[in-house]
Design a protein around this motif. Structure first.
Motif, PDB file in Angstrom:
ATOM      1  N   LYS A 166     -13.452  11.046   1.813  1.00 13.22           N
ATOM      2  CA  LYS A 166     -12.173  10.339   1.804  1.00 13.22           C
ATOM      3  C   LYS A 166     -10.964  11.265   1.853  1.00 13.22           C
ATOM      4  O   LYS A 166      -9.873  10.838   2.213  1.00 13.22           O
ATOM      5  CB  LYS A 166     -12.091   9.431   0.584  1.00 13.22           C
ATOM      6  N   SER A 182       0.818  -1.218   0.000  1.00 11.46           N
ATOM      7  CA  SER A 182       0.000   0.000   0.000  1.00 11.46           C
ATOM      8  C   SER A 182       0.848   1.263   0.000  1.00 11.46           C
ATOM      9  O   SER A 182       0.473   2.263  -0.624  1.00 11.46           O
ATOM     10  CB  SER A 182      -0.952   0.005   1.206  1.00 11.46           C
ATOM     11  N   SER A 212      -6.050   7.328   1.105  1.00 10.32           N
ATOM     12  CA  SER A 212      -6.201   6.173   0.213  1.00 10.32           C
ATOM     13  C   SER A 212      -6.548   4.875   0.949  1.00 10.32           C
ATOM     14  O   SER A 212      -6.622   3.812   0.326  1.00 10.32           O
ATOM     15  CB  SER A 212      -4.905   5.964  -0.582  1.00 10.32           C
ATOM     16  N   LEU A 213      -6.776   4.952   2.238  1.00  9.59           N
ATOM     17  CA  LEU A 213      -7.082   3.734   2.991  1.00  9.59           C
ATOM     18  C   LEU A 213      -8.397   3.110   2.545  1.00  9.59           C
ATOM     19  O   LEU A 213      -9.382   3.821   2.302  1.00  9.59           O
ATOM     20  CB  LEU A 213      -7.175   4.042   4.487  1.00  9.59           C
ATOM     21  N   PRO A 214      -8.461   1.781   2.460  1.00  9.33           N
ATOM     22  CA  PRO A 214      -9.738   1.114   2.180  1.00  9.33           C
ATOM     23  C   PRO A 214     -10.736   1.373   3.305  1.00  9.33           C
ATOM     24  O   PRO A 214     -10.355   1.592   4.456  1.00  9.33           O
ATOM     25  CB  PRO A 214      -9.354  -0.378   2.136  1.00  9.33           C
ATOM     26  N   GLU A 215     -12.009   1.334   2.965  1.00  8.52           N
ATOM     27  CA  GLU A 215     -13.050   1.643   3.939  1.00  8.52           C
ATOM     28  C   GLU A 215     -12.965   0.750   5.175  1.00  8.52           C
ATOM     29  O   GLU A 215     -13.172   1.215   6.305  1.00  8.52           O
ATOM     30  CB  GLU A 215     -14.435   1.499   3.292  1.00  8.52           C
ATOM     31  N   ARG A 216     -12.651  -0.508   4.991  1.00  6.45           N
ATOM     32  CA  ARG A 216     -12.557  -1.433   6.124  1.00  6.45           C
ATOM     33  C   ARG A 216     -11.522  -0.955   7.130  1.00  6.45           C
ATOM     34  O   ARG A 216     -11.741  -1.025   8.345  1.00  6.45           O
ATOM     35  CB  ARG A 216     -12.198  -2.824   5.599  1.00  6.45           C
ATOM     36  N   GLN A 217     -10.397  -0.448   6.645  1.00  4.37           N
ATOM     37  CA  GLN A 217      -9.353   0.018   7.549  1.00  4.37           C
ATOM     38  C   GLN A 217      -9.742   1.333   8.212  1.00  4.37           C
ATOM     39  O   GLN A 217      -9.359   1.584   9.360  1.00  4.37           O
ATOM     40  CB  GLN A 217      -8.034   0.147   6.799  1.00  4.37           C
ATOM     41  N   ASN A 228       0.432   4.772  -2.513  1.00  2.00           N
ATOM     42  CA  ASN A 228       0.014   6.104  -2.060  1.00  2.00           C
ATOM     43  C   ASN A 228       1.150   7.125  -2.024  1.00  2.00           C
ATOM     44  O   ASN A 228       0.974   8.247  -1.554  1.00  2.00           O
ATOM     45  CB  ASN A 228      -0.653   6.018  -0.681  1.00  2.00           C
TER      46      ASN A 228
END
Length: 389
Positions: free
Chosen positions: A232, A40, A179-184, A44
């Protein structure tokens, strides 16, 4: 208020573009282990920023530190540190990477045979110094001496503390979280929320300052959390959440007050056995534990309901019970599941989970009152299992 000692040597560098401070922070370091997780940071832009900042250093990269950092993986880094005579570790990532690097730092200087002994209670006498670039706010590991390590071969997930594990510095740039995924993002809201409740929802002990500090973090997470799911690239929103996560577990709000941590102990075992994210287990266990321990936590639950959720009923019991319900609804409003059955964990496994928790605790009962044993853990798990209505 209880007696306490407070020590925290971590230098925080907070704000946009602060990764550029690395050359100054590392000016007296030469052989650096640059440790991170997956890819990741290469997507980013953080990886390139780090590489540029370390361009004049002797750098050794170590990637692949897992979400629940594995002992076997970390031992490979320990051997690299010894072989290359590393004099500084730079952890770039979230709490798992930082936790893993804390273990690497102590294990590389451990003189006895098996560094797993550090996780099982042995004291480290020294460690390689380390610093952090935080990319995922959640655990607060960037400003404390705690670490949690997994060992798959024995289905164990254990925490340890060392005064040598405090980072020398931690860089917190909220913009890298865009840029983090929603879950994180969801995990990064729930994790500090439960860190606070473990230190706040216990019993009264005349600690108004710590109470209000805790309530401020909880209220901020409730206000800012839902915005983070929708916006976001809202810098101020991500900055507030990042600072809440750090403040939730840097030692301040828990000093002089009783602490619980039963939710974490039970959650760690669920992660070890079934692979759920740490915050996912917390969202499941906390509401169930609060229901189970209602009689012992009622006074603080009433404060929680009044001061965090602004509840105003004539009945204190209604305030306390509504506060528990609102906590679970808050987690679900973020998109989190709050029941074990939603993760397809068979009900027949609950006894095994309870047994494993007590094995890990070596028979020591959990909670601020040291009253939660195997039977109580099973009862909490049974509350947490049925489908949500």
């Amino acid at each position: 208020m209880l007696n306490f000692e407070l020590f925290n040597p971590v230098k925080i560098i907070f704000g946009k573009d602060t990764i550029g401070n690395l050359p100054t922070l590392l000016q007296n370091k030469e052989k650096i282990l640059f440790a991170y997780g997956g890819g990741s940071i290469k997507k980013n832009g953080v990886y390139e920023q780090i590489k540029q900042a370390l361009i004049h250093k002797d750098v050794y990269e170590f990637s692949g530190i897992e979400v629940n950092p594995e002992y076997e993986t970390l031992m490979k880094a320990v051997e690299l540190c010894k072989k290359c005579k590393i004099d500084f570790i730079l952890a770039v990532g979230g709490g798992s990477v930082i936790d893993g690097c804390k273990f690497i730092a102590s294990a590389a200087k451990y003189k006895k045979n098996d560094p797993w002994e550090l996780v099982m209670g042995a004291q480290s006498e020294k460690a390689i110094p380390l610093g952090c670039v935080l990319t995922l706010p959640a655990t607060g590991s960037e400003m404390n001496g705690f670490s949690v390590i997994s060992r798959r071969s024995v289905n164990a997930k254990k925490g340890f503390f060392s005064a040598h594990s405090y980072p020398e510095f931690s860089i917190l740039d909220p913009s890298v979280t865009f840029s983090l995924p929603e879950r994180q993002v969801i995990n990064g809201i729930i994790d500090p929320f439960v860190h606070v409740t473990e230190q706040y929802l216990t019993y009264k002990i005349n600690s108004p300052l710590q109470n209000r500090q805790s309530e401020a973090i909880l209220k901020t997470l409730i206000e800012e959390g839902p915005k983070a799911i929708k916006r976001k690239e809202d810098y101020n929103n991500r900055a507030n959440i990042m600072w809440c996560a750090t403040q939730a577990l840097n030692g301040t709000i828990g000093k002089g007050v009783p602490q619980d941590w039963a939710t974490h102990e039970i959650g760690h075992e669920i992660t070890a056995l079934f692979g759920l994210d740490h915050a996912q287990t917390l969202a499941v266990i906390l509401p169930a534990l609060l229901q189970h321990e209602y009689d012992y936590k009622k006074e603080k639950l009433v404060e929680f309901g009044k001061n965090v959720f602004s509840l105003d009923y004539n009945s204190e019991a209604k305030i306390a019970k509504t506060a528990i319900n609102k906590t679970e609804k808050f987690f679900r409003s973020l998109g989190a599941k709050t029941r074990l059955s939603e993760y397809k964990i068979p009900k027949k496994e609950l006894k095994h989970i309870a047994k494993k928790v007590m094995e890990t605790s070596k028979g020591v009962k959990l909670g601020e009152n040291s009253r939660i044993g195997e039977n109580e853990i099973l009862e909490i798990l049974e509350i947490a299992w049925p489908s949500y209505k």
